[in-house]
Design an enzyme around this catalytic site. Structure first.
Site, PDB file in Angstrom:
ATOM      1  N   LYS A  83       4.941 -37.628 -40.754  1.00 52.59           N
ATOM      2  CA  LYS A  83       5.911 -38.712 -40.630  1.00 52.59           C
ATOM      3  C   LYS A  83       6.180 -39.356 -41.982  1.00 52.59           C
ATOM      4  CE  LYS A  83       8.492 -41.864 -38.782  1.00 52.59           C
ATOM      5  NZ  LYS A  83       8.474 -42.637 -37.569  1.00 52.59           N
ATOM      6  N   HIS A 112       4.427 -45.046 -30.002  1.00 51.68           N
ATOM      7  CA  HIS A 112       3.396 -45.864 -30.647  1.00 51.68           C
ATOM      8  C   HIS A 112       2.362 -46.247 -29.598  1.00 51.68           C
ATOM      9  CE1 HIS A 112       5.751 -46.413 -34.353  1.00 51.68           C
ATOM     10  NE2 HIS A 112       6.786 -46.355 -33.524  1.00 51.68           N
ATOM     11  N   ASP A 146      10.146 -44.271 -28.799  1.00 47.38           N
ATOM     12  CA  ASP A 146       9.781 -45.294 -29.782  1.00 47.38           C
ATOM     13  C   ASP A 146       9.229 -46.528 -29.083  1.00 47.38           C
ATOM     14  OD1 ASP A 146       9.347 -46.398 -32.258  1.00 47.38           O
ATOM     15  OD2 ASP A 146      11.428 -47.032 -32.558  1.00 47.38           O
ATOM     16  N   HIS A 181      11.668 -41.717 -40.614  1.00 53.77           N
ATOM     17  CA  HIS A 181      12.255 -43.028 -40.294  1.00 53.77           C
ATOM     18  C   HIS A 181      13.447 -43.176 -41.224  1.00 53.77           C
ATOM     19  CE1 HIS A 181      12.179 -47.263 -38.858  1.00 53.77           C
ATOM     20  NE2 HIS A 181      12.963 -47.363 -39.913  1.00 53.77           N
ATOM     21  N   HIS A 194      14.766 -41.710 -33.832  1.00 55.96           N
ATOM     22  CA  HIS A 194      15.441 -42.878 -33.264  1.00 55.96           C
ATOM     23  C   HIS A 194      16.789 -43.151 -33.949  1.00 55.96           C
ATOM     24  CE1 HIS A 194      13.318 -44.624 -36.630  1.00 55.96           C
ATOM     25  NE2 HIS A 194      12.197 -44.814 -36.002  1.00 55.96           N
ATOM     26  N   HIS A 201       8.335 -39.484 -29.660  1.00 48.28           N
ATOM     27  CA  HIS A 201       8.101 -40.565 -30.651  1.00 48.28           C
ATOM     28  C   HIS A 201       7.503 -41.742 -29.900  1.00 48.28           C
ATOM     29  CE1 HIS A 201       9.508 -43.051 -34.299  1.00 48.28           C
ATOM     30  NE2 HIS A 201       8.813 -43.852 -33.523  1.00 48.28           N
TER      31      HIS A 201
HETATM   32  C1  NCD Z   1       7.814 -49.571 -34.717  1.00 53.59           C
HETATM   33  C2  NCD Z   1       6.441 -50.217 -34.603  1.00 53.59           C
HETATM   34  O1  NCD Z   1       6.350 -51.320 -34.085  1.00 53.59           O
HETATM   35  O2  NCD Z   1       5.439 -49.589 -35.003  1.00 53.59           O
HETATM   36  N1  NCD Z   1       8.809 -50.584 -34.543  1.00 53.59           N
HETATM   37  C3  NCD Z   1      10.092 -50.407 -34.175  1.00 53.59           C
HETATM   38  O3  NCD Z   1      10.862 -51.365 -34.190  1.00 53.59           O
HETATM   39  N2  NCD Z   1      10.529 -49.232 -33.793  1.00 53.59           N
HETATM   40  C4  NCD Z   1       7.943 -48.860 -36.013  1.00 53.59           C
HETATM   41  C5  NCD Z   1       9.126 -47.942 -36.084  1.00 53.59           C
HETATM   42  O4  NCD Z   1       9.161 -46.913 -35.425  1.00 53.59           O
HETATM   43  O5  NCD Z   1      10.056 -48.263 -36.840  1.00 53.59           O
HETATM   44 ZN    ZN Z   2       8.639 -45.836 -34.020  1.00 61.96          ZN
END
Ligand code: NCD
Ligand code: ZN
Length: 345
Positions: free
Chosen positions: A100, A16, A247, A137, A175, A14
């Protein structure tokens, strides 16, 4: 005393990476150690179609650091208008590894997510038929539900009904932050649960005691200590249902240190050092590899990575406090204690 630990190369289930200048700046932080990562589709606009996922994958591959051996595993952002045929084609071609589901409004860039779960029933049934996992999520967005209860309520109101209505659908609780999440995962088959690095370290006091700490704010928000201990027990148990999804979610300092600060902790840089510390504290260094490198591939039906990495324990590890990007600095997660494990090979 120096000590070495060699593991199969890890994966991040996971992650970003964002786009543009941010993508270019943060990608090396992951490719330095990880062989593969499930790439979150919550761009603006989101990655909804197979064509959009292919284009995003190309943008990632175009800025891979020289010599990096890294495979982005792409995902599609589920909307109420998602076309099951497009999803099936993207899966059949090997382009996407998961879909997702964001409840509309639950987190960063989730406005196009799902509000009416009946509207995605057809896509979910198709995914169950073709064996394509659904990543969730897991937080409800009902304003009447306290933010610290949103994961537990999601399990009862959304996750369990979806799983009962769609037998065989492989689902990943992403998460997880609660004992409720751990207990639900342990009660299920065909279900995986990712755990972040930071949720093994912080509880809600870290965010709020002695002044508000925006760099510890993420979603789902860290819960009370009892939940953190449940996550640590799950992650270090070796149970195949639990695997690493960092995450790691970069936002610039300007957007974090703000009257309405963004959610997300950026942990790509020091995740493995922190995890080795946690597993050592729990007397579970021999189970670190299961969490970082074995359980995830097994759930996704992928081979484990060929290569290895070696962690060594020595003097205090130094790592940058911030990563510079053209958009501004991004603060690296501070575990709040010195780290002594580093990746040395
Ligand atoms: C994530 C993001 O910034 O894209 N933020 C987070 O707090 N984890 C989005 C997510 O996974 O909820
Ligand atoms: Zn995330």
């Amino acid at each position: 005393m120096s000590q070495n630990l060699t593991l199969r190369r890890p994966d991040d289930w996971h992650l970003h990476l964002r786009d543009g200048a941010m993508l270019q700046a943060v990608l090396p932080e992951t490719t330095r150690h990880f062989a593969r990562a499930i790439i979150m589709p919550n761009l603006v606009p989101p990655v909804v179609t197979g064509a959009q996922a292919a284009a995003y994958r190309d943008r990632i591959l175009a800025v891979l650091p020289d010599g990096a051996d890294f495979t982005p595993l792409m995902t599609l952002y589920l909307t109420e208008d998602t076309d099951p045929d497009d999803v099936a084609a993207a899966h059949a071609s090997g382009l996407v590894s998961a879909v997702k589901l964001y409840p509309a409004g639950a987190t960063t860039n989730s406005a196009s997510g799902v509000a009416n779960f009946d509207k995605v029933r057809g896509v979910l049934e198709r995914m169950a038929q073709i064996g394509l996992p659904l990543c969730l999520h897991g937080e409800v967005t009902d304003p009447a539900i306290d933010i610290f209860d949103r994961e537990a309520v999601f399990i009862d109101r959304v996750l369990d009904p979806i799983r009962r209505a769609t037998p065989g659908l492989r689902t990943v609780m992403e998460h997880i932050t609660t004992r409720d999440g751990v207990d639900y995962a342990l009660s299920q088959e065909n279900l995986g649960a990712t755990i972040t690095t930071h949720h093994l370290i912080i509880n809600r006091n870290h965010i709020l005691v002695g002044g508000i700490k925006p760099h510890y704010y993420c979603l789902p928000v860290a819960k009370r200590e009892d939940h953190r201990l449940a996550l640590r027990a799950a992650a270090t148990s070796g149970d195949p249902r639990f695997f690493l999804g960092t995450d790691s979610a970069p936002h610039t300092d300007a957007l974090k240190e703000n009257a309405c600060g963004c959610a997300g902790c950026f942990t790509a840089t020091n995740t493995l050092s922190i995890l080795a510390h946690v597993f050592e504290e729990e007397g579970a260094l021999d189970r670190l590899e299961a969490f970082t490198s074995l359980n995830g591939p097994a759930f996704y039906g992928l081979p484990v990575n060929d290569g290895t990495i070696t962690l060594s324990r020595g003097d205090t590890v130094t790592y940058p406090e911030k990563i510079d990007t053209e958009d501004g600095p991004v603060t690296v997660f501070d575990p709040g204690f010195p780290l002594t494990w580093s990746v040395t090979a």
